[in-house]
Motif scaffolding. Structure first.
Motif, PDB file in Angstrom:
ATOM      1  N   GLU A  13     -77.626 -85.387  48.100  1.00 21.33           N
ATOM      2  CA  GLU A  13     -78.458 -86.170  49.025  1.00 21.33           C
ATOM      3  C   GLU A  13     -79.761 -86.643  48.412  1.00 21.33           C
ATOM      4  OE1 GLU A  13     -79.265 -85.049  53.075  1.00 21.33           O
ATOM      5  OE2 GLU A  13     -77.298 -84.115  53.272  1.00 21.33           O
ATOM      6  N   THR A  43     -86.907 -88.092  47.397  1.00 20.70           N
ATOM      7  CA  THR A  43     -86.399 -87.643  46.091  1.00 20.70           C
ATOM      8  C   THR A  43     -87.565 -87.361  45.149  1.00 20.70           C
ATOM      9  OG1 THR A  43     -84.315 -88.838  46.275  1.00 20.70           O
ATOM     10  CG2 THR A  43     -85.071 -88.342  44.042  1.00 20.70           C
ATOM     11  N   ASN A  64     -83.525 -90.901  47.847  1.00 26.07           N
ATOM     12  CA  ASN A  64     -83.496 -90.634  49.277  1.00 26.07           C
ATOM     13  C   ASN A  64     -84.882 -90.936  49.838  1.00 26.07           C
ATOM     14  OD1 ASN A  64     -83.880 -88.873  51.758  1.00 26.07           O
ATOM     15  ND2 ASN A  64     -81.737 -88.396  51.313  1.00 26.07           N
ATOM     16  N   ARG A 111     -80.051 -92.822  52.073  1.00 23.50           N
ATOM     17  CA  ARG A 111     -79.773 -92.540  50.665  1.00 23.50           C
ATOM     18  C   ARG A 111     -79.225 -93.784  49.973  1.00 23.50           C
ATOM     19  NH1 ARG A 111     -74.870 -88.649  49.052  1.00 23.50           N
ATOM     20  NH2 ARG A 111     -73.747 -90.470  49.820  1.00 23.50           N
TER      21      ARG A 111
END
Length: 380
Positions: A150, A284, A295, A349
């Motif tokens: 993810e 992220t 993400n 995402r």
């Protein structure tokens, strides 16, 4: 069409499709049959194993062909649990594993196993000290993913491998599904006993996979039958699929060697552009993170609405793992990272491939910004 959901699945490479079709047509016999056609199929299967082992720098008899990541993870975790339960029933994993690892561990809890779910920091990375403290006399398995599907965070697999080496009675399994071809991982002599790979994440075919099982590791098989795959996975072998995943593995490794700087550049550009859009927060981490996943959250907006708006423009992204994205709840992964509820329920995402171009990202960013602004206006 702009396809930015490569962590869910990738478009099969034409040469992979071609190899699958050729093998299906010319080597259709059962590799277990004793006639000449069966013998030819068996030789091709062994050759595919040899090539896979060569690409992964392991021994040929350490390669088990599977149907993909979910089977590989279940085979590794339950196989160790059932085979070695007399010695111990304690397993260590993390709070941000793929559903196929989490659900397998939860199922084992119902059978009397004890699972330690290690927490992660805001970057989605476990603490080595937490891992050391979690190991007990009855610990039989550590299962930690390499790259999170993810948010793209990378776990310190080398360090975990060194710790595992100091505890020869336990086994170390790595879910390497998202890392293959993007974030290199050494398998030989590094403390890793089991490693899962999936074909459809590397421009191979769905229903194909590899489980690396090193020579010192004994598994209780989930399938019993004709003792194929060294009796670890009984059932007539998917020869065409096995040849196809080896082809895909070879191609993705070549692309990593030749095109990884291009992928990193596209990733960097995407990150910079997202930071300029008002209302977007990137989840992220900058480091340690894989070069193909970003993400981000748009607090206050529903991610599925943005996905559908982009889909109308033939741009395809996703929310969470494809294995849990239809469950309308918050991201379990982002919640484990300690992020606020408004971020965990509004996450999106983007996952790139070596085929993704800067021009595609420019078009995507433009449409995303337009969609976000449009939705904000409606809400005001």
């Amino acid at each position: 069409m702009i396809y930015l959901d490569n962590s869910a699945t990738t478009k099969p490479h034409p040469s992979v499709l071609k190899s699958f079709q050729q093998v299906s047509e010319s080597f259709f016999a059962n590799p277990s049959s004793i006639h000449q056609l069966g013998g030819e199929a068996e030789k091709l299967l062994f050759k595919a194993k040899e090539q896979a082992a060569e690409l992964l720098h392991v021994n040929t008899n350490e390669i088990i062909f599977t149907s993909g990541g979910t089977e590989g993870n279940n085979m590794a975790i339950k196989g160790i649990a059932f085979e070695h339960q007399a010695r111990g029933k304690h397993i260590i994993t993390s709070q941000i594993e793929h559903p196929s690892v989490m659900e397998a561990c939860m199922a084992l809890e119902k059978l009397g196993f004890t699972i330690t779910y290690l927490p992660v920091d805001e970057k989605g990375v476990i603490s080595i000290e937490d891992l050391k403290h979690a190991i007990q006399n009855d610990t039989i398995l550590i299962s930690i993913m390499h790259v999170n599907n993810e948010i793209g965070s990378i776990q310190p697999i080398e360090e975990i491998g060194e710790i595992a080496k100091k505890h020869p009675k336990l086994f170390f399994h790595v879910d390497h599904v998202q890392g293959v071809g993007k974030v290199p991982l050494k398998l030989n002599n590094c403390g890793i006993d089991l490693c899962t790979i999936s074909g459809h994440k590397i421009h191979g075919l769905k229903g194909t996979g590899i489980l690396y099982v090193n020579n010192r590791t004994k598994l209780f098989p989930l399938f019993h039958g004709g003792s194929q795959e060294q009796a670890i996975r009984s059932g007539t072998e998917n020869l065409a699929g096995s040849v196809a995943i080896v082809k895909a593995l070879r191609l993705i490794k070549e692309r990593h060697a030749n095109e990884r700087s291009n992928l990193a550049e596209v990733h960097r550009y995407l990150r910079e552009e997202l930071q300029h859009i008002d209302g977007i927060i990137i989840n992220t981490p900058e480091k340690p993170a894989a070069p193909h996943i970003i993400n981000f959250s748009v607090p206050g907006l529903k991610p599925e609405v943005i996905i559908h708006m982009l889909g109308e423009k033939k741009i395809f992204i996703s929310t969470k793992s494809a294995c849990s994205s239809k469950q309308k709840d918050e991201s379990r992964i982002l919640a484990a990272c300690g992020l606020s509820k408004e971020r965990t329920i509004s996450a999106l995402r983007i996952s790139l491939s070596y085929d993704t171009t800067r021009k595609e990202i420019e078009a995507f960013v433009q449409e995303l910004e337009s969609a976000v602004n449009q939705l904000k206006e409606v809400m005001e």
